[in-house]
Design a protein around this motif. Structure first.
Motif, short mmCIF file in Angstrom:
data_model
loop_
_atom_site.label_atom_id
_atom_site.label_comp_id
_atom_site.label_asym_id
_atom_site.label_seq_id
_atom_site.Cartn_x
_atom_site.Cartn_y
_atom_site.Cartn_z
N LEU A 239 6.55 44.89 50.79
CA LEU A 239 6.98 43.75 51.59
C LEU A 239 5.84 42.74 51.76
N ALA A 240 4.62 43.24 51.89
CA ALA A 240 3.46 42.34 52.00
C ALA A 240 3.24 41.58 50.69
N ARG B 59 5.87 38.97 50.50
CA ARG B 59 5.56 37.93 51.48
C ARG B 59 4.52 36.96 50.92
N ASP C 102 9.74 54.94 46.69
CA ASP C 102 8.74 54.13 47.38
C ASP C 102 7.73 53.55 46.41
N GLY D 162 4.93 52.20 48.67
CA GLY D 162 5.15 52.07 50.11
C GLY D 162 5.92 50.82 50.48
N GLU D 163 6.80 50.96 51.47
CA GLU D 163 7.62 49.84 51.92
C GLU D 163 6.76 48.70 52.47
N ALA D 164 5.83 49.03 53.34
CA ALA D 164 5.01 47.98 53.96
C ALA D 164 4.21 47.22 52.92
N GLU D 165 3.72 47.93 51.92
CA GLU D 165 2.89 47.31 50.88
C GLU D 165 3.70 46.36 50.00
N LYS E 1 13.29 41.92 53.69
CA LYS E 1 13.63 43.24 54.22
C LYS E 1 14.00 44.19 53.09
N LYS F 282 15.66 49.84 47.47
CA LYS F 282 14.64 50.84 47.13
C LYS F 282 15.08 51.74 45.99
#
Length: 536
Positions: free
Chosen positions: A281-282, A285, A345, A276-279, A312, A341
């Protein structure tokens, strides 16, 4: 700092930004048009650099800072002028940093209100003309037998189709500029068709550029004069040393497994898999924020203005490697790391940790951010456009090594990721020099059969077996090296210079690593030959 030299540098950057919207948007300067890639524009740039060199030569330095500023400007202006004299722009086509990618990247750097203000639509309207100016230049190159290879053309053609889809999708999502976006997308598709069906058929099949241009490209990317053949031999030695350590770590991870097979083991280990993208990126981060928190004050001075590094997902169609874009000149846009990517994902983190130290902190983000802040010591030219890849990438690769020395790769999977990154950069030296100079494999300790041509297929295989790159990444990387001669060697060449300078500094009784790091960063962007003179 104010001086006639610094004033000249300030105006020079402003003039360059006026002439090049891509440079302007990178600096955070508002734009209202896209770049012109025509032959006439390139000839005008040649005249511009000649005039600026004449003006620069008339300046008199009033301080040490002036002397360094003049040296950096003279070296870079000469390199750019020489490239224009050689008409390298007639074959400027690759999968990473040619006009095709720039015309797409510009839209990632626009202000947040670009859609509401109408700027996005206005620039999209200009895409057909910008692409036509570029096509005219490539057609001129074909007519003069100065062209990129068919492999570069076909790769760029595929990117055109991906890039075109971005505009229609973005316009539809925002409910504005739909008609203009469709025309822009069609222009990209038509350009891709032309590259595939016409340019690729008429252009040269040979991938390498040969010794004459390769020497020029080494100076462009490193700011140094280098014996490429001696560098090739050193690359083999470096790759051998790194690979031997990889064998030791592979044995710790999975006894009986070779480095060539360890990727499958690590990719199958759920500890190193994020979906997953959100995961992802976290995850990145957390790596970035932790590095900033733990290295601040102990090893580096990190100004509050650069404490935040954005992260990003890269645009669809981008090359395989993650990359970094520096902050706007006024810090209105944060420095940003981008993760491609590659159509998935599912992300394997074991090889991303080292990469993010390279791209963020203590790598590019710290280095470029610190440089942007030194307006008293460095001219505007040095802070913004005076960079060489040898200095920038050399530091970022050194940053990865430093994190290894500080114990940040105690996890064997992450250590293997670091080593594979180091092996990749060493393998680049081998294949980049080898492919462009037409060399063959020597007798070696890696078990590779001597006497093989170092070509496209050899590079793909070497990157997979000895640098643990996935097949699609190895292919993208190899095409990148062939399209950007000598850029790939700048990483290890810059790191090599930094390590040699550090070793010499260590011989002094008062050596302090943190202070030495600051002294290196304080030099600012210079060519490697100049760096050696300033820190020796």
């Amino acid at each position: 700092m104010t001086s006639k030299v610094f004033d000249f540098a300030d105006h020079l950057v402003s003039e360059m930004a006026e002439r090049d919207p891509m440079l302007a948007i990178e600096l955070g300067i508002p734009i209202n048009a896209l770049p012109d890639y025509s032959v006439a524009k390139n000839l005008a740039d040649l005249d511009f650099y000649n005039r600026k060199l004449e003006e620069l030569n008339a300046l008199i330095a009033e301080s040490h800072f002036d002397e360094v500023a003049i040296s950096v400007m003279r070296e870079r202006l000469n390199v750019w002028r020489d490239g224009l004299l050689a008409e390298d722009y007639l074959s400027d086509l690759n999968n990473l940093a040619s006009p095709i990618q720039n015309l797409r990247m510009i839209f990632d750097l626009l202000p947040a209100d670009a859609m509401d203000s109408g700027l996005w639509v206005a620039l999209v309207t200009g895409l057909p003309a910008a692409l036509n100016s570029y096509r005219e230049t490539l057609e001129t190159g074909l007519s003069l037998n100065k062209s990129a290879s068919a492999r570069q053309a076909r790769t760029a053609a595929k990117q055109c189709f991906d890039f075109g889809a971005y505009f229609t999708k973005t316009a539809a999502e925002n409910g504005t500029g739909v008609a203009e976006a469709e025309i822009a997308a069609l222009s990209f598709e038509q350009f891709g068709d032309w590259l595939e069906s016409t340019y690729a058929e008429k252009t040269q099949s040979q991938d390498g550029v040969g010794p004459e241009r390769y020497e020029r490209e080494i100076r462009r990317w490193t700011g140094a004069k280098v014996d490429a053949f001696a560098l090739h031999e050193w690359g083999w030695q470096e790759l051998t040393s790194i690979y031997q350590r990889m064998q030791q770590v592979a044995e710790k991870i999975a006894p009986g497994t070779t480095p060539a097979g360890i990727s499958k083991v690590l990719d199958a280990d759920e500890r190193y898999v994020i979906t997953g993208e959100a995961e992802i990126l976290a995850f990145l981060r957390k790596i970035t924020d932790t590095a900033i928190a733990e290295l601040r004050d102990s090893h580096f001075k990190i100004d509050p203005k650069i404490e935040f590094c954005d992260i990003k997902i890269a645009p669809e169609g981008s090359a395989s490697a993650p990359y970094y874009m520096p902050p706007a000149e006024d810090f209105s846009r944060a420095g940003t790391t981008f993760l491609p990517k590659l159509g998935t994902d599912k992300f394997h983190t074991w090889h991303l940790v080292s990469t993010w130290y390279h791209e963020a902190v203590p790598g590019h983000h710290l280095q470029m951010g610190a440089t942007m802040l030194m307006d008293e010591q460095l001219s505007r030219f040095q802070r913004t456009v005076g960079w060489t890849s040898g200095y920038a990438e050399g530091w970022a690769l050194y940053a990865e090594r430093l994190m290894d020395e500080l114990g940040y790769f105690s996890d064997s999977g992450f250590e293997m990721g670091f080593l594979s990154a180091q092996a990749l950069r060493a393998a680049r030296v081998v294949v980049d020099t080898g492919m462009h100079l037409g060399l063959k494999t020597p007798v070696n300790a890696l078990g590779i059969e001597p006497g093989q041509p170092i070509d496209y297929e050899f590079s793909r295989n070497l990157l997979q077996t000895h640098a643990l790159q996935a097949p699609d990444v190895a292919e993208s990387e190899t095409i990148r090296y062939l399209g950007l001669p000598a850029q790939a060697i700048s990483y290890k060449l810059g790191e090599k210079m930094i390590l040699e300078l550090r070793e010499a500094a260590k011989q002094k009784a008062d050596f302090d690593l943190a202070l030495w790091h600051q002294s290196l960063l304080n030099v600012g962007p210079v060519g490697l030959d100049t760096l050696k003179l300033l820190l020796s």
